[in-house]
Design a protein around this motif. Sequence first.
Motif, PDB file in Angstrom:
ATOM      1  N   TRP A   1       0.869  -1.183   0.000  1.00  0.00           N
ATOM      2  CA  TRP A   1       0.000   0.000   0.000  1.00  0.00           C
ATOM      3  C   TRP A   1       0.900   1.225   0.000  1.00  0.00           C
ATOM      4  N   PRO A   2       0.953   1.950  -1.131  1.00  0.00           N
ATOM      5  CA  PRO A   2       1.940   3.022  -1.299  1.00  0.00           C
ATOM      6  C   PRO A   2       1.546   4.328  -0.613  1.00  0.00           C
ATOM      7  N   LEU A   3       1.688   4.354   0.685  1.00  0.00           N
ATOM      8  CA  LEU A   3       1.381   5.574   1.427  1.00  0.00           C
ATOM      9  C   LEU A   3       2.464   6.616   1.204  1.00  0.00           C
ATOM     10  N   LEU A   4       2.091   7.860   1.392  1.00  0.00           N
ATOM     11  CA  LEU A   4       3.052   8.960   1.322  1.00  0.00           C
ATOM     12  C   LEU A   4       3.910   8.948   2.579  1.00  0.00           C
ATOM     13  N   PRO A   5       5.055   9.644   2.565  1.00  0.00           N
ATOM     14  CA  PRO A   5       5.925   9.643   3.751  1.00  0.00           C
ATOM     15  C   PRO A   5       5.223  10.041   5.052  1.00  0.00           C
ATOM     16  N   ASP A   6       4.180  10.882   4.961  1.00  0.00           N
ATOM     17  CA  ASP A   6       3.468  11.285   6.181  1.00  0.00           C
ATOM     18  C   ASP A   6       2.380  10.294   6.586  1.00  0.00           C
ATOM     19  N   GLY A   7       2.251   9.197   5.846  1.00  0.00           N
ATOM     20  CA  GLY A   7       1.286   8.155   6.202  1.00  0.00           C
ATOM     21  C   GLY A   7      -0.088   8.310   5.571  1.00  0.00           C
ATOM     22  N   THR A   8      -0.277   9.356   4.785  1.00  0.00           N
ATOM     23  CA  THR A   8      -1.571   9.534   4.127  1.00  0.00           C
ATOM     24  C   THR A   8      -1.558   8.842   2.760  1.00  0.00           C
ATOM     25  N   GLU A   9      -2.749   8.651   2.213  1.00  0.00           N
ATOM     26  CA  GLU A   9      -2.876   8.013   0.916  1.00  0.00           C
ATOM     27  C   GLU A   9      -2.690   9.041  -0.201  1.00  0.00           C
ATOM     28  N   GLY A  10      -1.874   8.697  -1.187  1.00  0.00           N
ATOM     29  CA  GLY A  10      -1.641   9.577  -2.321  1.00  0.00           C
ATOM     30  C   GLY A  10      -2.275   9.022  -3.585  1.00  0.00           C
ATOM     31  N   ALA A  11      -1.883   9.575  -4.717  1.00  0.00           N
ATOM     32  CA  ALA A  11      -2.465   9.190  -6.007  1.00  0.00           C
ATOM     33  C   ALA A  11      -2.195   7.732  -6.356  1.00  0.00           C
ATOM     34  N   MET A  12      -1.048   7.187  -5.976  1.00  0.00           N
ATOM     35  CA  MET A  12      -0.720   5.806  -6.345  1.00  0.00           C
ATOM     36  C   MET A  12      -1.657   4.803  -5.677  1.00  0.00           C
ATOM     37  N   VAL A  13      -2.185   5.145  -4.509  1.00  0.00           N
ATOM     38  CA  VAL A  13      -3.144   4.255  -3.839  1.00  0.00           C
ATOM     39  C   VAL A  13      -4.346   4.011  -4.741  1.00  0.00           C
ATOM     40  N   GLU A  14      -4.764   5.045  -5.459  1.00  0.00           N
ATOM     41  CA  GLU A  14      -5.925   4.885  -6.349  1.00  0.00           C
ATOM     42  C   GLU A  14      -5.627   3.984  -7.536  1.00  0.00           C
ATOM     43  N   LYS A  15      -4.358   3.764  -7.852  1.00  0.00           N
ATOM     44  CA  LYS A  15      -3.987   2.805  -8.897  1.00  0.00           C
ATOM     45  C   LYS A  15      -3.910   1.387  -8.335  1.00  0.00           C
TER      46      LYS A  15
ATOM     47  N   VAL B   1      -7.128 -10.966   1.588  1.00  0.00           N
ATOM     48  CA  VAL B   1      -6.269 -10.051   0.828  1.00  0.00           C
ATOM     49  C   VAL B   1      -6.321  -8.701   1.527  1.00  0.00           C
ATOM     50  N   GLU B   2      -5.161  -8.235   2.002  1.00  0.00           N
ATOM     51  CA  GLU B   2      -5.115  -7.019   2.810  1.00  0.00           C
ATOM     52  C   GLU B   2      -4.034  -6.065   2.310  1.00  0.00           C
ATOM     53  N   PRO B   3      -4.286  -4.753   2.404  1.00  0.00           N
ATOM     54  CA  PRO B   3      -3.216  -3.798   2.097  1.00  0.00           C
ATOM     55  C   PRO B   3      -2.194  -3.779   3.234  1.00  0.00           C
ATOM     56  N   TYR B   4      -0.939  -3.470   2.889  1.00  0.00           N
ATOM     57  CA  TYR B   4       0.120  -3.402   3.906  1.00  0.00           C
ATOM     58  C   TYR B   4       1.091  -2.284   3.518  1.00  0.00           C
ATOM     59  N   ASP B   5       1.384  -1.439   4.453  1.00  0.00           N
ATOM     60  CA  ASP B   5       2.243  -0.273   4.234  1.00  0.00           C
ATOM     61  C   ASP B   5       3.568  -0.675   3.576  1.00  0.00           C
ATOM     62  N   GLU B   6       3.848  -0.091   2.423  1.00  0.00           N
ATOM     63  CA  GLU B   6       5.075  -0.444   1.710  1.00  0.00           C
ATOM     64  C   GLU B   6       6.089   0.693   1.663  1.00  0.00           C
ATOM     65  N   ARG B   7       5.909   1.709   2.510  1.00  0.00           N
ATOM     66  CA  ARG B   7       6.873   2.801   2.487  1.00  0.00           C
ATOM     67  C   ARG B   7       8.285   2.269   2.709  1.00  0.00           C
ATOM     68  N   THR B   8       9.187   2.716   1.938  1.00  0.00           N
ATOM     69  CA  THR B   8      10.632   2.425   1.977  1.00  0.00           C
ATOM     70  C   THR B   8      11.016   1.014   1.510  1.00  0.00           C
ATOM     71  N   THR B   9      10.062   0.174   1.096  1.00  0.00           N
ATOM     72  CA  THR B   9      10.449  -1.185   0.704  1.00  0.00           C
ATOM     73  C   THR B   9      11.349  -1.189  -0.535  1.00  0.00           C
ATOM     74  N   SER B  10      11.083  -0.337  -1.513  1.00  0.00           N
ATOM     75  CA  SER B  10      11.924  -0.331  -2.713  1.00  0.00           C
ATOM     76  C   SER B  10      13.349   0.087  -2.385  1.00  0.00           C
TER      77      SER B  10
END
Length: 141
Positions: free
Chosen positions: A60-74, A91-100
Amino acid sequence: MPRIAAVDYGTKRVGLAVTDPLGLFAQPIGTFDAKGAVDELRRLAQGTGTEELTLVLVGWPLLPDGTEGAMVEKVRPYLNRLRNALPSVRVEPYDERTTSRRAQRALLAAGASKKGRRDKARLNAAAAAVLLQDYLDEVGG
């Protein structure tokens, strides 16, 4: 033994990872197009008789501040597509910040060449493994 999978969704490719048979470690299993990833998860959900896919985590591609951005809608339609395709699997969303970023570091530590670290397909599968390992570490797997 229950298995857990993770998905790193990208607009061009989807990285997949799955837990080892003991549920202790995440292992990248490859990169697929969006439909191919659904087919691979269906195959995993069918299991082998002793192994059963019980949970799919979708990055789940959250923004650095933890809010949902445009990529979440994709990613949201793909999450719903997986839920429809795998009705017996959670099937559940999971915070993916910094995984890449951490996947790139892991590839560097594993000795991947600069070209290998920039290979998006390899990076997507590694990012899915990082996401899944984060989950396993969080739940004590």
